[in-house]
Design a protein around this motif. Structure first.
Motif, short mmCIF file in Angstrom:
data_model
loop_
_atom_site.label_atom_id
_atom_site.label_comp_id
_atom_site.label_asym_id
_atom_site.label_seq_id
_atom_site.Cartn_x
_atom_site.Cartn_y
_atom_site.Cartn_z
N MET A 179 -19.68 10.73 0.68
CA MET A 179 -18.58 9.79 0.46
C MET A 179 -18.18 9.77 -1.01
O MET A 179 -19.02 9.57 -1.89
N ALA A 180 -16.89 9.97 -1.27
CA ALA A 180 -16.36 9.89 -2.63
C ALA A 180 -15.61 8.58 -2.87
O ALA A 180 -15.40 8.19 -4.02
N GLY A 181 -15.21 7.91 -1.80
CA GLY A 181 -14.47 6.66 -1.95
C GLY A 181 -14.07 6.11 -0.60
O GLY A 181 -14.33 6.71 0.45
N PHE A 218 -16.26 5.92 -5.59
CA PHE A 218 -17.68 5.69 -5.74
C PHE A 218 -18.18 6.42 -6.98
O PHE A 218 -17.80 7.56 -7.24
N ALA A 219 -19.06 5.75 -7.71
CA ALA A 219 -19.46 6.20 -9.05
C ALA A 219 -19.99 7.63 -9.12
O ALA A 219 -19.63 8.36 -10.07
N PRO A 220 -20.82 8.09 -8.19
CA PRO A 220 -21.39 9.43 -8.37
C PRO A 220 -20.38 10.55 -8.51
O PRO A 220 -20.66 11.56 -9.16
N THR A 221 -19.19 10.39 -7.91
CA THR A 221 -18.19 11.46 -7.96
C THR A 221 -16.88 11.00 -8.59
O THR A 221 -15.88 11.73 -8.51
N ALA A 222 -16.84 9.83 -9.20
CA ALA A 222 -15.61 9.30 -9.79
C ALA A 222 -15.17 10.16 -10.98
O ALA A 222 -16.00 10.79 -11.65
N THR A 269 -4.10 -3.61 13.23
CA THR A 269 -3.62 -4.22 11.99
C THR A 269 -4.34 -3.73 10.75
O THR A 269 -3.85 -3.93 9.64
N THR A 270 -5.49 -3.08 10.92
CA THR A 270 -6.29 -2.64 9.78
C THR A 270 -7.09 -1.40 10.16
O THR A 270 -7.67 -1.35 11.23
N GLN A 271 -7.11 -0.42 9.25
CA GLN A 271 -7.96 0.75 9.43
C GLN A 271 -8.81 0.95 8.19
O GLN A 271 -8.33 0.77 7.06
N GLY A 272 -10.06 1.35 8.38
CA GLY A 272 -10.96 1.67 7.28
C GLY A 272 -11.26 3.15 7.28
O GLY A 272 -11.73 3.70 8.28
N LEU A 273 -11.00 3.81 6.16
CA LEU A 273 -11.18 5.26 6.05
C LEU A 273 -12.11 5.59 4.89
O LEU A 273 -12.18 4.86 3.90
N LEU A 274 -12.80 6.70 5.02
CA LEU A 274 -13.64 7.22 3.96
C LEU A 274 -13.07 8.53 3.45
O LEU A 274 -12.63 9.38 4.25
N VAL A 275 -13.06 8.69 2.14
CA VAL A 275 -12.75 9.97 1.52
C VAL A 275 -14.08 10.68 1.30
O VAL A 275 -14.95 10.15 0.60
N CYS A 276 -14.25 11.84 1.90
CA CYS A 276 -15.53 12.57 1.84
C CYS A 276 -15.32 13.97 1.28
O CYS A 276 -14.28 14.59 1.52
N LEU A 277 -16.32 14.47 0.58
CA LEU A 277 -16.26 15.82 0.07
C LEU A 277 -16.34 16.80 1.23
O LEU A 277 -17.19 16.68 2.10
N ARG A 278 -15.43 17.76 1.23
CA ARG A 278 -15.36 18.69 2.35
C ARG A 278 -16.65 19.53 2.45
O ARG A 278 -17.13 19.81 3.54
N GLU A 279 -17.22 19.94 1.32
CA GLU A 279 -18.37 20.84 1.36
C GLU A 279 -19.64 20.15 1.83
O GLU A 279 -20.45 20.77 2.53
N THR A 280 -19.84 18.89 1.42
CA THR A 280 -21.12 18.23 1.70
C THR A 280 -21.02 17.06 2.66
O THR A 280 -22.04 16.62 3.21
N GLY A 281 -19.83 16.50 2.82
CA GLY A 281 -19.67 15.31 3.64
C GLY A 281 -19.98 14.03 2.91
O GLY A 281 -19.85 12.93 3.48
N LEU A 290 -18.27 0.15 -11.90
CA LEU A 290 -17.04 0.95 -11.95
C LEU A 290 -15.81 0.10 -11.66
O LEU A 290 -14.80 0.19 -12.35
N TYR A 291 -15.87 -0.73 -10.61
CA TYR A 291 -14.69 -1.52 -10.25
C TYR A 291 -14.90 -3.02 -10.45
O TYR A 291 -13.95 -3.79 -10.35
N GLY A 292 -16.13 -3.45 -10.74
CA GLY A 292 -16.38 -4.85 -11.05
C GLY A 292 -15.87 -5.79 -9.98
O GLY A 292 -15.99 -5.52 -8.79
N ALA A 293 -15.26 -6.88 -10.41
CA ALA A 293 -14.77 -7.89 -9.47
C ALA A 293 -13.39 -7.56 -8.92
O ALA A 293 -12.88 -8.29 -8.08
N ARG A 294 -12.77 -6.46 -9.41
CA ARG A 294 -11.41 -6.14 -8.97
C ARG A 294 -11.36 -5.75 -7.50
O ARG A 294 -10.36 -5.94 -6.83
N MET A 295 -12.44 -5.13 -7.01
CA MET A 295 -12.47 -4.67 -5.62
C MET A 295 -13.80 -5.08 -5.03
O MET A 295 -14.76 -4.31 -5.02
N PRO A 296 -13.91 -6.33 -4.55
CA PRO A 296 -15.19 -6.82 -4.03
C PRO A 296 -15.55 -6.15 -2.71
O PRO A 296 -14.99 -6.46 -1.66
N LEU A 297 -16.49 -5.20 -2.78
CA LEU A 297 -16.93 -4.48 -1.59
C LEU A 297 -18.32 -4.96 -1.18
O LEU A 297 -19.07 -5.48 -2.00
#
Length: 206
Positions: A90-92, A114-118, A76-88, A51-58
């Protein structure tokens, strides 16, 4: 303040922000990345590689995730997850990188779906929440997104959210073995609403 992998402060900041959100106002919610997310996160980044290839090396290995997670010190840095409200699920993921206070009050955004819900608008909603969190809770003034010109989905995303194009920076970031050009997009709190916005204690009075 020294570096720390303790995410409790970010957990508290996000929780206080979300507590003021109207119930059911979004299909997604936010939470801080923690060490307990390793297995699910790695499964999703591996599944999303095309989905994101080498553009976003995770990270795709436990060692890489641990190094990735160790960057998030809240200061200096925070890491956050975007999660579906109904199931929890991870969407990104969204990172607030290079948080600079004083006269700048700025952070740099990194994000990936993330690919499953992109493709279902979850990242538009999630990044919109992050923008409001950064301005309302962290009291930042400005957010930047550096995007490779070929990354059309990411450019469309920030356009939808009201970012302005500020030009192209040649050889800005080292990605996939080369220095890559990036378009620079930014949004300020006054572009979201006229204010007045509460200032952070580190912002000078004059």
């Amino acid at each position: 303040m020294g570096q720390s992998t303790d995410s409790s402060q970010t957990v508290a900041e996000v929780a206080e922000f979300l507590a003021a959100e109207p119930a059911g106002s979004s299909r997604v919610t936010l939470r801080a990345i923690t060490a307990r997310d390793q297995d699910e996160f790695l499964d999703l980044t591996t599944a999303s590689a095309d989905l994101y290839g080498a553009r976003m090396p995770l990270p795709t290995t436990p060692a890489a995730f641990q190094e990735f997670h160790a960057r998030f010190d809240h200061v200096t840095t925070q890491g956050l997850l975007v999660c579906l409200r109904e199931t929890g699920a991870m969407a990104g993921t969204v990172n607030l990188n290079s948080i600079i206070r004083g006269r700048f009050q700025n952070a740099s955004l990194g994000y990936a779906a993330f690919a499953p819900t992109a493709g279902r608008g979850y990242m538009t909603e999630g990044l919109g929440l992050v923008i409001r969190y950064a301005f309302e809770r962290l009291r930042l003034h400005r957010l930047e997104a550096q995007i490779q010109p070929s990354n059309e989905p990411s450019i469309k995303l920030v356009r939808r959210l009201g970012f302005r194009h500020e030009g192209t920076a040649p050889d800005l970031l080292y990605i996939a073995g080369a220095w890559r050009d990036h378009e620079r997009w930014a949004i300020t709190n006054t572009m979201v609403a006229p204010g007045p916005w509460p200032t952070h204690p580190t912002q000078p009075a004059h």
